[in-house]
Design a protein around this motif. Structure first.
Motif, PDB file in Angstrom:
ATOM      1  N   LEU A  76      92.911  51.282 141.458  1.00  0.00           N
ATOM      2  CA  LEU A  76      91.069  51.050 140.377  1.00  0.00           C
ATOM      3  C   LEU A  76      90.570  50.051 140.657  1.00  0.00           C
ATOM      4  O   LEU A  76      91.878  49.082 139.893  1.00  0.00           O
ATOM      5  CB  LEU A  76      91.391  51.914 138.628  1.00  0.00           C
ATOM      6  CG  LEU A  76      90.211  51.613 138.494  1.00  0.00           C
ATOM      7  CD1 LEU A  76      89.951  53.049 137.018  1.00  0.00           C
ATOM      8  CD2 LEU A  76      89.202  50.842 137.174  1.00  0.00           C
ATOM      9  N   ASP A  97      89.047  54.917 143.148  1.00  0.00           N
ATOM     10  CA  ASP A  97      88.400  54.852 141.881  1.00  0.00           C
ATOM     11  C   ASP A  97      87.662  53.022 141.831  1.00  0.00           C
ATOM     12  O   ASP A  97      88.240  52.445 141.833  1.00  0.00           O
ATOM     13  CB  ASP A  97      88.714  55.648 140.238  1.00  0.00           C
ATOM     14  CG  ASP A  97      87.667  55.540 139.821  1.00  0.00           C
ATOM     15  OD1 ASP A  97      86.583  55.531 140.082  1.00  0.00           O
ATOM     16  OD2 ASP A  97      87.507  56.408 138.293  1.00  0.00           O
ATOM     17  N   LEU A  99      85.189  50.997 139.185  1.00  0.00           N
ATOM     18  CA  LEU A  99      84.217  50.763 137.878  1.00  0.00           C
ATOM     19  C   LEU A  99      83.603  49.613 137.811  1.00  0.00           C
ATOM     20  O   LEU A  99      84.474  48.239 137.817  1.00  0.00           O
ATOM     21  CB  LEU A  99      84.854  50.440 137.103  1.00  0.00           C
ATOM     22  CG  LEU A  99      84.750  51.044 135.512  1.00  0.00           C
ATOM     23  CD1 LEU A  99      83.185  51.882 135.504  1.00  0.00           C
ATOM     24  CD2 LEU A  99      85.476  51.443 135.000  1.00  0.00           C
ATOM     25  N   GLU A 107      86.132  55.214 128.899  1.00  0.00           N
ATOM     26  CA  GLU A 107      85.796  55.358 130.326  1.00  0.00           C
ATOM     27  C   GLU A 107      87.313  54.588 131.111  1.00  0.00           C
ATOM     28  O   GLU A 107      87.548  55.224 131.760  1.00  0.00           O
ATOM     29  CB  GLU A 107      84.179  55.089 130.999  1.00  0.00           C
ATOM     30  CG  GLU A 107      85.060  55.181 131.611  1.00  0.00           C
ATOM     31  CD  GLU A 107      82.617  55.228 132.301  1.00  0.00           C
ATOM     32  OE1 GLU A 107      82.941  55.739 133.831  1.00  0.00           O
ATOM     33  OE2 GLU A 107      82.496  54.857 132.318  1.00  0.00           O
ATOM     34  N   ARG A 111      89.617  57.062 133.185  1.00  0.00           N
ATOM     35  CA  ARG A 111      90.128  57.154 134.630  1.00  0.00           C
ATOM     36  C   ARG A 111      91.286  57.071 134.811  1.00  0.00           C
ATOM     37  O   ARG A 111      92.330  57.199 136.079  1.00  0.00           O
ATOM     38  CB  ARG A 111      88.954  56.889 134.885  1.00  0.00           C
ATOM     39  CG  ARG A 111      87.544  56.595 134.757  1.00  0.00           C
ATOM     40  CD  ARG A 111      86.749  55.948 135.484  1.00  0.00           C
ATOM     41  NE  ARG A 111      85.619  56.156 134.904  1.00  0.00           N
ATOM     42  CZ  ARG A 111      84.309  55.774 136.458  1.00  0.00           C
ATOM     43  NH1 ARG A 111      84.746  55.532 137.781  1.00  0.00           N
ATOM     44  NH2 ARG A 111      83.048  56.042 136.030  1.00  0.00           N
ATOM     45  N   THR A 114      94.070  60.115 134.462  1.00  0.00           N
ATOM     46  CA  THR A 114      93.636  60.356 135.127  1.00  0.00           C
ATOM     47  C   THR A 114      93.747  60.270 136.782  1.00  0.00           C
ATOM     48  O   THR A 114      94.780  61.273 137.169  1.00  0.00           O
ATOM     49  CB  THR A 114      91.780  61.019 136.020  1.00  0.00           C
ATOM     50  OG1 THR A 114      91.314  61.242 134.627  1.00  0.00           O
ATOM     51  CG2 THR A 114      91.633  61.876 136.546  1.00  0.00           C
ATOM     52  N   LEU A 115      94.396  58.953 137.251  1.00  0.00           N
ATOM     53  CA  LEU A 115      94.494  58.820 138.196  1.00  0.00           C
ATOM     54  C   LEU A 115      96.366  58.724 138.727  1.00  0.00           C
ATOM     55  O   LEU A 115      96.993  59.449 138.868  1.00  0.00           O
ATOM     56  CB  LEU A 115      93.917  56.801 138.539  1.00  0.00           C
ATOM     57  CG  LEU A 115      92.844  57.025 138.849  1.00  0.00           C
ATOM     58  CD1 LEU A 115      92.392  55.752 139.127  1.00  0.00           C
ATOM     59  CD2 LEU A 115      92.480  58.092 140.454  1.00  0.00           C
TER      60      LEU A 115
END
Length: 224
Positions: A76, A97, A99, A107, A111, A114-115
């Motif tokens: 990310l 991802d 951000l 958030e 994230r 999830t990753l």
């Protein structure tokens, strides 16, 4: 789940590290590309959270090198570079991802989680050992239907044990999966936390000590 944070701003780095640890992640911290490259070489991570602009270059160079070497580590990019061209460059170099700063920490945590799971083998959303139930999506633990209150670290250790129910899990395995590089491998943090878990789970005891090897969680033996 173990995360590497690459950020050269010491204040933001401290916030990221502390916040992700509070959310249940084991977190290591790097302030430049060289340090991050070394940590990636010697440790196993579930996710990399990286700023782009660093003292020794752009994190895209590190990301490109990792992908060229065959790494599938979820990444990310957390950066102030918010132009469409910057986002496109990030994804083209292999980011999973992107951000933009400033960001909402809730958030970011969602994230990252999830990753981390994306890079792990698929597994059931709920784990069971006897009357013990662990609900991964909701991060809830019940025994005999009673909701238990666990810390983030207790939940992480219990998850590892239940994923390998019936197997011996060494202290080293637990430290590598649930703690970070600041943990002294010879300390008694694992033993202390196992003791806390046993008290919270209650009788009959599910977690057994395998002397000289580690710990195992299994259904209690039926009374004869």
């Amino acid at each position: 789940m173990r995360v590497l944070v690459l950020e050269d701003d010491p204040e933001l780095g401290a916030v990221l590290t502390s916040g992700l640890r509070d959310a249940g992640f084991a977190v290591d911290f790097a302030t430049d590309l060289a340090d991050a490259d070394f940590k990636l070489a010697v440790n196993t991570y579930d996710c990399l959270v990286a700023d782009r602009t660093l003292p020794d270059g752009d994190a895209l160079a590190l990301l490109a090198a990792q992908r060229k070497a065959g790494s599938t580590l979820p990444v990310l990019l957390l950066t102030a570079l918010d132009a469409v061209s910057d986002r496109v460059a990030g994804f083209e170099h292999g980011a999973d991802d992107y951000l933009v700063k400033p960001f909402a920490f809730a958030e970011l945590s969602a994230r990252v989680r999830t990753l981390c799971r994306r890079g792990q083998p698929a597994r059931l959303p709920e784990l069971r050992v006897g009357s013990l139930e662990l609900d991964l999506p909701r991060r809830r633990v019940r025994r005999e239907g009673v909701l238990l209150t666990l810390t983030a670290k207790e939940f992480a250790v219990l998850e590892v044990l239940m994923l390998r129910a019936g197997e011996v899990v060494t202290r080293t395995d637990l430290i590598e999966r649930c703690w970070d590089e600041q943990t002294e491998p010879l300390s008694n943090v694992v033993d202390v936390l196992i003791g806390q878990l046993r008290r919270k789970l209650g009788p009959p005891e599910l977690i057994s000590t395998v002397r000289g090897a580690g710990y195992r969680i299994d259904e209690p033996a039926a009374d004869l």
